[in-house]
Motif scaffolding. Structure first.
Motif, mmCIF file in Angstrom:
data_model
loop_
_atom_site.group_PDB
_atom_site.id
_atom_site.type_symbol
_atom_site.label_atom_id
_atom_site.label_comp_id
_atom_site.label_asym_id
_atom_site.label_seq_id
_atom_site.Cartn_x
_atom_site.Cartn_y
_atom_site.Cartn_z
ATOM 1 N N VAL A 21 -1.820 7.586 7.206
ATOM 2 C CA VAL A 21 -2.269 6.301 7.752
ATOM 3 C C VAL A 21 -1.728 5.181 6.867
ATOM 4 O O VAL A 21 -1.457 5.394 5.683
ATOM 5 C CB VAL A 21 -3.820 6.159 7.819
ATOM 6 N N THR A 22 -1.612 4.025 7.473
ATOM 7 C CA THR A 22 -1.202 2.840 6.707
ATOM 8 C C THR A 22 -2.433 2.277 6.021
ATOM 9 O O THR A 22 -3.400 1.912 6.697
ATOM 10 C CB THR A 22 -0.626 1.774 7.662
ATOM 11 N N ALA A 23 -2.416 2.215 4.688
ATOM 12 C CA ALA A 23 -3.546 1.612 3.964
ATOM 13 C C ALA A 23 -3.323 0.108 3.836
ATOM 14 O O ALA A 23 -4.280 -0.668 3.807
ATOM 15 C CB ALA A 23 -3.682 2.242 2.585
ATOM 16 N N TRP A 50 1.612 8.216 -5.792
ATOM 17 C CA TRP A 50 0.511 8.323 -6.746
ATOM 18 C C TRP A 50 -0.263 9.587 -6.389
ATOM 19 O O TRP A 50 0.364 10.626 -6.196
ATOM 20 C CB TRP A 50 -0.296 7.017 -6.731
ATOM 21 N N ARG A 51 -1.599 9.524 -6.291
ATOM 22 C CA ARG A 51 -2.303 10.788 -6.016
ATOM 23 C C ARG A 51 -2.195 11.142 -4.521
ATOM 24 O O ARG A 51 -1.596 12.156 -4.175
ATOM 25 C CB ARG A 51 -3.770 10.686 -6.468
ATOM 26 N N ARG A 116 -1.246 -5.630 -7.461
ATOM 27 C CA ARG A 116 -2.217 -5.550 -6.360
ATOM 28 C C ARG A 116 -3.607 -5.211 -6.914
ATOM 29 O O ARG A 116 -4.597 -5.828 -6.545
ATOM 30 C CB ARG A 116 -1.751 -4.469 -5.380
HETATM 31 C C1 LIG Z 1 -6.568 4.426 3.694
HETATM 32 C C2 LIG Z 1 -7.870 5.226 3.669
HETATM 33 C C3 LIG Z 1 -7.640 6.630 4.190
HETATM 34 C C4 LIG Z 1 -8.355 5.286 2.196
HETATM 35 O O1 LIG Z 1 -9.589 5.944 2.213
HETATM 36 P P1 LIG Z 1 -10.613 5.838 0.985
HETATM 37 O O2 LIG Z 1 -11.881 6.385 1.434
HETATM 38 O O3 LIG Z 1 -10.562 4.458 0.420
HETATM 39 O O4 LIG Z 1 -9.990 6.873 -0.006
HETATM 40 P P2 LIG Z 1 -9.720 6.769 -1.556
HETATM 41 O O5 LIG Z 1 -10.612 5.747 -2.210
HETATM 42 O O6 LIG Z 1 -9.717 8.169 -2.047
HETATM 43 O O7 LIG Z 1 -8.222 6.197 -1.607
HETATM 44 C C5 LIG Z 1 -7.159 7.016 -1.240
HETATM 45 C C6 LIG Z 1 -5.886 6.318 -1.636
HETATM 46 O O8 LIG Z 1 -5.719 5.163 -0.824
HETATM 47 C C7 LIG Z 1 -5.385 4.062 -1.650
HETATM 48 N N1 LIG Z 1 -5.886 2.855 -0.980
HETATM 49 C C8 LIG Z 1 -7.093 2.680 -0.421
HETATM 50 N N2 LIG Z 1 -7.190 1.447 0.102
HETATM 51 C C9 LIG Z 1 -5.999 0.845 -0.138
HETATM 52 C C10 LIG Z 1 -5.468 -0.438 0.162
HETATM 53 N N3 LIG Z 1 -6.172 -1.366 0.820
HETATM 54 N N4 LIG Z 1 -4.216 -0.710 -0.215
HETATM 55 C C11 LIG Z 1 -3.479 0.204 -0.873
HETATM 56 N N5 LIG Z 1 -3.921 1.450 -1.186
HETATM 57 C C12 LIG Z 1 -5.179 1.750 -0.826
HETATM 58 C C13 LIG Z 1 -6.087 4.333 -2.954
HETATM 59 O O9 LIG Z 1 -5.482 3.616 -4.018
HETATM 60 C C14 LIG Z 1 -5.864 5.835 -3.082
HETATM 61 O O10 LIG Z 1 -4.562 6.080 -3.591
HETATM 62 P P3 LIG Z 1 -4.281 7.235 -4.709
HETATM 63 O O11 LIG Z 1 -5.040 8.463 -4.274
HETATM 64 O O12 LIG Z 1 -2.816 7.468 -4.642
HETATM 65 O O13 LIG Z 1 -4.737 6.678 -6.007
HETATM 66 C C15 LIG Z 1 -9.003 4.532 4.524
HETATM 67 O O14 LIG Z 1 -9.270 3.264 3.966
HETATM 68 C C16 LIG Z 1 -8.618 4.386 5.971
HETATM 69 O O15 LIG Z 1 -8.714 5.331 6.756
HETATM 70 N N6 LIG Z 1 -8.221 3.164 6.376
HETATM 71 C C17 LIG Z 1 -7.834 2.895 7.742
HETATM 72 C C18 LIG Z 1 -6.375 3.269 7.959
HETATM 73 C C19 LIG Z 1 -5.880 2.805 9.295
HETATM 74 O O16 LIG Z 1 -6.600 2.850 10.268
HETATM 75 N N7 LIG Z 1 -4.639 2.311 9.316
HETATM 76 C C20 LIG Z 1 -4.082 1.695 10.472
HETATM 77 C C21 LIG Z 1 -3.587 2.669 11.463
HETATM 78 S S1 LIG Z 1 -2.508 3.899 10.841
#
Ligand SMILES: CC(C)(COP(=O)(O)OP(=O)(O)OC[C@H]1O[C@@H](n2cnc3c(N)ncnc32)[C@H](O)[C@@H]1OP(=O)(O)O)[C@@H](O)C(=O)NCCC(=O)NCCS
Length: 132
Positions: A21-23, A50-51, A116
């Motif tokens: 997914v795009t974060a 990263w992780r 960031r």
């Molecule tokens: C992205 C997502 C999976 C992260 O989930 P989470 O519960 O925050 O998980 P974690 O805290 O374990 O973070 C996982 C990773 O995401 C990264 N991350 C989370 N939010 C982020 C953001 N806003 N920008 C950049 N990286 C981000 C974290 O740094 C971490 O990276 P690492 O493991 O390499 O250190 C979740 O926020 C999500 O599902 N978001 C919606 C995604 C979506 O719908 N995208 C559009 C359609 S594809």
């Protein structure tokens, strides 16, 4: 922007061999306009991992089909997160960084991530100060 996101997603899937997914989209520049009728090429590469997340850089090139003239029009940087079968963030394999270009891209991706995270921390601290 949608096409950049798709190109980045494919690069991230190919690296992690998982769905992603795009974060976030950290930055997108529009250096030159794209004209109607031009052919666009999207080149996406995983810059750093990263992780569970990866930074993917996308370079957009516009080509004038009649003349073959090509121009670099945009660059985008996206953070993609790999997911396991249950939809939870999953560890991604390390990135092989060998060429000078790959080393530069990795270094610059680390800088963007540091900035960031520092920005996020500063904003959260200021909000906490406001509330306190
Ligand atoms: C992205 C997502 C999976 C992260 O989930 P989470 O519960 O925050 O998980 P974690 O805290 O374990 O973070 C996982 C990773 O995401 C990264 N991350 C989370 N939010 C982020 C953001 N806003 N920008 C950049 N990286 C981000 C974290 O740094 C971490 O990276 P690492 O493991 O390499 O250190 C979740 O926020 C999500 O599902 N978001 C919606 C995604 C979506 O719908 N995208 C559009 C359609 S594809």
């Amino acid at each position: 922007m949608k096409l950049c996101d798709e190109a980045a997603g494919i690069a991230a899937i190919k690296h992690s061999r998982r769905r992603v997914v795009t974060a976030g989209m950290d930055r997108m520049t529009f250096d030159e306009p794209v004209h109607v009728g031009e052919l666009l090429t999207f080149a996406a590469a995983v810059n750093a991992v990263w992780r569970t997340s990866m930074e993917v850089g996308v370079r957009v090139t516009a080509e004038q089909p009649q003349t073959g003239r090509r121009r670099h029009t945009s660059t985008a940087y996206l953070t993609m997160v790999a997911l396991d079968e249950d939809g939870r963030p999953a560890q991604v394999p390390p990135l092989a960084v060998t060429t000078a270009d790959e080393r530069r891209r990795e270094r610059e991706a680390q800088t963007r991530r540091r900035n960031r995270l520092a920005e996020r921390e500063e904003i959260l601290r200021a909000r906490a100060d406001d509330d306190g």
